[in-house]
Design an enzyme around this catalytic site. Structure first.
Site, PDB file in Angstrom:
ATOM      1  N   CYS A  69       0.847  -1.187   0.000  1.00 58.85           N
ATOM      2  CA  CYS A  69       0.000   0.000   0.000  1.00 58.85           C
ATOM      3  C   CYS A  69       0.891   1.249   0.000  1.00 58.85           C
ATOM      4  O   CYS A  69       2.106   1.154   0.155  1.00 58.85           O
ATOM      5  CB  CYS A  69      -0.920   0.004   1.216  1.00 58.85           C
ATOM      6  N   CYS A  98       3.262   1.711   2.934  1.00 53.46           N
ATOM      7  CA  CYS A  98       4.385   0.773   2.989  1.00 53.46           C
ATOM      8  C   CYS A  98       5.505   1.236   2.071  1.00 53.46           C
ATOM      9  O   CYS A  98       6.685   1.157   2.405  1.00 53.46           O
ATOM     10  CB  CYS A  98       3.921  -0.622   2.572  1.00 53.46           C
TER      11      CYS A  98
END
Lengths: 82, 354
Positions: free
Chosen positions: A10, A13
């Protein structure tokens, strides 16, 4: 030294991974930055909230996007401890 | 390591004393209040004096609505997200997991739905969280109650509903969302679907609680709250601006009751239709609330509009694809069917009693 970023991919991250790489570069240390994206592996590491960061297998950050300076201070305090 | 000492002093900044934070916090709250209470006058001044629009015209009405609602909702959001962030700093997923492990059904489902609201959650870590919960002995149905409530009932949805539609609808939404999470999770638990979880999930032995995380100080909690404001408000503000712009246009120009025949109380089939339409769609609360407000304004029934909102937020195609990693198709099917059915019941109920 091994720096591991846990996150399935995502936006947060990716941000943490970039911060970790930049922190290692700015500190000028020998460190390998790896990213774990497989959810089973993330779960095995005991991570419930991504992104998470481990230094030499020790979980130092979870569910938080740290900026470069914060990752740098986490790395240096891990170096002090070892 | 000879170098580490010097690096250390460079990198680590001195933590500011907590008194400074407390003072800054009080000052910020005061400033917030001052701005918030002067918004009405500011919006009127901007519309009539700065833009030179004649009061009472459609254009002036739409512009005043926009320049009042956007800062109002964003101010509310900043305050509430900060407050919820402080609350969340007390609830880590690890702590919630240990509170839920081995809980009996019903009590466990209620607790899980409630904790789902206050525990930090990111839909991208739904799968690791699911594995971590199941592995620690949280019953399957209780885990689902958490996973349903966490994305559906949150501060962004509540603030937007409060700000744009009204606090009664916001309260109804929270009550309905929690009920759907509790009852759906309980039903999944009753159906004994454990064997439809992929087998490898039960074989995982994780490194356990990899450290208990950081014990936060007062200043740390404030930082966490501010960070939440930065991330959440930073992510949703474009949706809010766009949504309110559309809403402002609708307020000024679309006739009332335009949707009454399709989404009104009389059309009973509109509730299941709204759910079927909403399930595969995905949007966060910030994107969907302005739409809901527009639908309500044009004559849609409350139950139909809320059923649409819940199915868009709670269930989505991308989520099902992510969950497929740990759940067999039959369990995904049961999960979607049960939650969709619960949402439809809520829709019918609200249409009947409101």
């Amino acid at each position: 030294m091994k720096v591991t970023v846990y996150g399935p991919g995502c936006a947060n991250c990716t941000k943490l991974e970039a911060a970790a790489r930049e922190a290692v570069k700015q500190l000028g240390i020998e460190a390998e930055v790896t990213k774990v994206t497989d959810v089973a592996e993330i779960a095995k590491a005991g991570v419930l909230l991504t992104p998470a960061l481990a230094i030499d297998g020790q979980m130092v950050l979870r569910g938080k996007v740290a900026d470069v300076s914060e990752v740098m201070s986490l790395i240096t305090s891990a170096m002090d401890g070892s | 390591m000879a170098e580490s000492g010097t690096l250390d002093s460079d990198v680590r900044s001195e933590p500011r004393p907590w008194r400074v934070r407390a003072l800054a916090l009080v000052a910020a709250l005061g400033a917030w209040w001052l701005v918030y209470t002067h918004l009405v006058g500011f919006a009127r001044w901007l519309t009539s004096t700065a833009f030179g629009l004649t009061e009472g015209t459609r254009m002036a009405g739409a512009v005043e609505f926009f320049v009042f609602e956007v800062p109002k909702v964003i101010l509310l959001l900043v305050l509430v997200v900060f407050g919820v962030g402080i609350v969340r700093s007390f609830f880590t997923p690890e702590r919630t997991r240990s509170l839920l492990a081995g809980r009996l059904e019903v009590v466990g489902n209620v607790l899980a739905a409630g904790l789902g609201v206050v525990t930090p959650f990111c839909s991208c870590s739904a799968v690791p969280l699911f594995i971590g919960f199941v592995e620690a002995g949280v019953p399957l149905g209780v885990t689902f109650s958490f996973l349903i409530a966490a994305p559906m009932v949150n501060e962004v949805a509540v603030v937007l509903l409060c700000g744009l539609v009204g606090w009664r609808v916001a309260a109804l939404y929270v009550a309905a969302g929690l009920s759907v999470a509790i009852v759906s999770g309980w039903t999944i638990g009753r159906l004994k679907l454990e064997r439809h979880v992929e087998g490898w999930v039960y074989e995982i032995r994780s490194a356990g609680d990899a450290g208990d995380g950081q014990q936060l100080t007062f200043a740390g909690r404030i930082d966490y709250g501010l960070e939440q404001v930065r991330t959440i408000v930073g992510k949703v503000w474009p949706f809010i601006v766009a949504g309110i712009a559309v809403g402002a246009g609708i307020h000024g120009y679309v006739p009332e009751g335009a949707l009454a025949s399709v989404m009104g109380k009389g059309a009973w089939w509109s509730v299941p239709a709204a759910v079927v339409l909403g399930v595969p769609m995905y949007s966060n609360a910030a994107g969907i609330v302005p739409v809901i407000q527009a639908l309500l304004g044009k004559g849609a029934a409350l139950g139909t509009a809320l059923a649409f909102m819940m199915s868009v937020i709670a269930l989505s195609l991308p989520e099902m694809i992510i969950l497929r990693k740990v759940l067999k198709p039959r369990l995904i099917g049961a999960f979607v069917a049960i939650v969709a059915f619960g949402i439809a019941v809520v829709g019918f109920l609200f249409n009947a009693i409101m």
